[in-house]
Design a protein around this motif. Structure first.
Motif, mmCIF file in Angstrom:
data_model
loop_
_atom_site.group_PDB
_atom_site.id
_atom_site.type_symbol
_atom_site.label_atom_id
_atom_site.label_comp_id
_atom_site.label_asym_id
_atom_site.label_seq_id
_atom_site.Cartn_x
_atom_site.Cartn_y
_atom_site.Cartn_z
ATOM 1 N N GLN A 67 45.473 31.106 43.533
ATOM 2 C CA GLN A 67 44.504 30.018 43.401
ATOM 3 C C GLN A 67 45.108 28.692 43.853
ATOM 4 O O GLN A 67 44.516 27.973 44.631
ATOM 5 C CB GLN A 67 44.008 29.939 41.956
ATOM 6 C CG GLN A 67 43.091 31.104 41.597
ATOM 7 C CD GLN A 67 42.523 30.982 40.201
ATOM 8 O OE1 GLN A 67 43.235 30.747 39.245
ATOM 9 N NE2 GLN A 67 41.218 31.159 40.079
ATOM 10 N N THR A 126 44.946 32.010 49.556
ATOM 11 C CA THR A 126 44.412 33.362 49.605
ATOM 12 C C THR A 126 44.091 33.664 51.062
ATOM 13 O O THR A 126 43.426 32.875 51.741
ATOM 14 C CB THR A 126 43.151 33.493 48.744
ATOM 15 O OG1 THR A 126 43.511 33.349 47.371
ATOM 16 C CG2 THR A 126 42.486 34.852 48.941
ATOM 17 N N MET A 173 38.749 33.710 41.681
ATOM 18 C CA MET A 173 39.007 34.922 42.449
ATOM 19 C C MET A 173 37.710 35.637 42.826
ATOM 20 O O MET A 173 37.640 36.299 43.860
ATOM 21 C CB MET A 173 39.919 35.857 41.659
ATOM 22 C CG MET A 173 41.391 35.493 41.745
ATOM 23 S SD MET A 173 41.987 35.578 43.442
ATOM 24 C CE MET A 173 43.533 34.674 43.299
ATOM 25 N N LEU A 224 42.657 39.646 42.248
ATOM 26 C CA LEU A 224 41.918 39.727 43.501
ATOM 27 C C LEU A 224 41.475 41.155 43.771
ATOM 28 O O LEU A 224 40.337 41.391 44.211
ATOM 29 C CB LEU A 224 42.775 39.212 44.658
ATOM 30 C CG LEU A 224 42.124 39.261 46.045
ATOM 31 C CD1 LEU A 224 40.859 38.421 46.078
ATOM 32 C CD2 LEU A 224 43.100 38.798 47.135
#
Length: 390
Positions: A217, A221, A256, A292
């Motif tokens: 985060q 990502t 996520m 994730l």
């Protein structure tokens, strides 16, 4: 700038370098040629609630020229709340991005708003170069490229000596003689070359496709789409496209679940663009990124554990990831790894930027910074090496 300070109707200005000592040494003193000497007899070094500064007794009123350091993550606190007419950036590429952005904001109310920046040639896609885009796109940016020929101190004989000396190193010649932006020495993937490894087409027959992903985060990502092609007796690995978002760089942190939804959109985009390619059998995700993986499962993408080198033998320097790093270096050197330049939004910009910033520390260990897309790159290369090259 001395002329500018005399004429400017704004009272407060700033000179900044990596630290305050450099700002004073390079611009205030300047080996006897700095502002303190130019304005000798009509200025004093003073200190107030905003910090150390040169107090200039100009014909149109007193001017305060502050000198501060801007290279540390907390440097921005030293200028918050200040109102400035201009900022001079020394070695712009060494300053912290948050500090630079705050400097731009501190000059919003200036009557004569002006910024002057000088920098050593940084690596291609250095993050700080992005901060200049607002001025380039609005037509308020002027760039001047200096070379040794612009230095009046250097005689013709000395310039010939320097050119001969620097010509022994391709890196030094490009950086110090031509002034080009080149990959810095000590970079881990120095064998990467955009002319060689960026291609317009996939050569050969595509055997399979797969995805790799890494998540965070605060950290970035990232998810990439790959294909393996067979051409003239040789296997090639192609990174076709990339989804990338960094909460730290953008200032926007996403859940996520949001990342999973956006990755699903990216996956569907890849399917549509390369609809004639085989559908992927694997969606490799870093096993440490459990959240994730769980969110991807909820949107219908069943994942596989990526090979993050955790099962490899510890290298001599105590780092398991060195096995993966060596594999990436190997496929780059053998010209078996390529980035497809397709011109669409899911490009490889962030990977190339990270390649130019990923270096080792003084102890020879990889610095755990600028390596989020590179981690995901390592997962793809690990699979390719184990499947096709071993």
């Amino acid at each position: 700038m001395a002329d500018f300070y005399l004429r400017s109707p704004d009272q407060n200005h700033m000179v900044t370098a990596y630290n305050q000592e450099q700002a004073y040494r390079m611009f205030m003193d300047g080996d006897g040629l700095g502002l303190a000497h130019i304005f000798d007899g009509c200025s004093d070094i003073r200190h107030d609630e905003h910090g150390d500064h040169l107090l200039l007794y100009a014909p149109n009123g007193e001017k305060k020229i502050y000198y501060k350091g801007g290279g540390k993550v907390n440097s921005v606190g030293a200028i918050t709340g200040m109102s400035l007419g201009s900022v001079t950036f020394l070695e712009f590429n060494l300053l912290h991005k948050d500090f630079i952005n705050e400097c731009f904001r501190r000059t919003f109310a200036a009557e004569w708003r002006y910024h002057l920046g000088e920098q050593n040639p940084p690596a291609p896609n250095h993050p700080n170069l992005e901060l200049l885009e607002r001025f380039e796109k609005s037509g308020r940016f002027l760039f001047r490229h200096w070379t040794p020929d612009d230095n009046p101190i250097l005689s013709d004989d000395r310039k010939r000596e320097l050119k001969e000396e620097l010509s022994n190193s391709d890196y030094l010649f490009k950086r110090d003689w031509l002034g080009e932006r080149v990959m810095p020495e000590g970079i881990i993937y120095s064998m990467f070359d955009q002319d060689t490894h960026m291609v317009k087409t996939v050569e050969g027959r595509v055997i399979e496709t797969f995805f790799t992903a890494d998540g965070g985060q605060g950290d970035a990502t990232t998810c990439a789409f790959w294909c393996v092609a067979y051409n003239k007796g040789k296997y090639g690995l192609y990174r076709l496209a990339n989804y990338y978002h960094s909460g730290t760089e953008t200032g926007t942190t996403k859940a996520m679940s949001v990342y999973a939804s956006e990755i699903k959109i990216f996956v569907e985009w890849c399917f549509d663009k390369w609809r004639n390619y085989p559908r992927p059998q694997y969606y490799f995700v870093d096993p440490a990124c459990k959240s994730l993986r769980e969110e991807l499962h909820l949107v219908g993408i069943m994942t596989d554990k990526a090979d993050n080198n955790s099962r490899d033998k510890v290298n001599s320097n105590g780092m398991k990831i060195e096995v993966g790093i060596e594999r990436v270096q190997n496929v780059l050197s053998k010209q078996s790894l390529f980035l497809l330049d397709h011109g669409d939004k899911y490009d490889h910009y962030n990977l190339i930027k990270e390649i130019g910033m990923y270096v080792r520390n003084d102890n020879g260990l990889p610095i755990d910074k600028y390596n989020h897309a590179l981690d995901e790159l390592r997962y793809g290369v690990n699979y390719f090496t184990r499947t096709y090259l071993v």
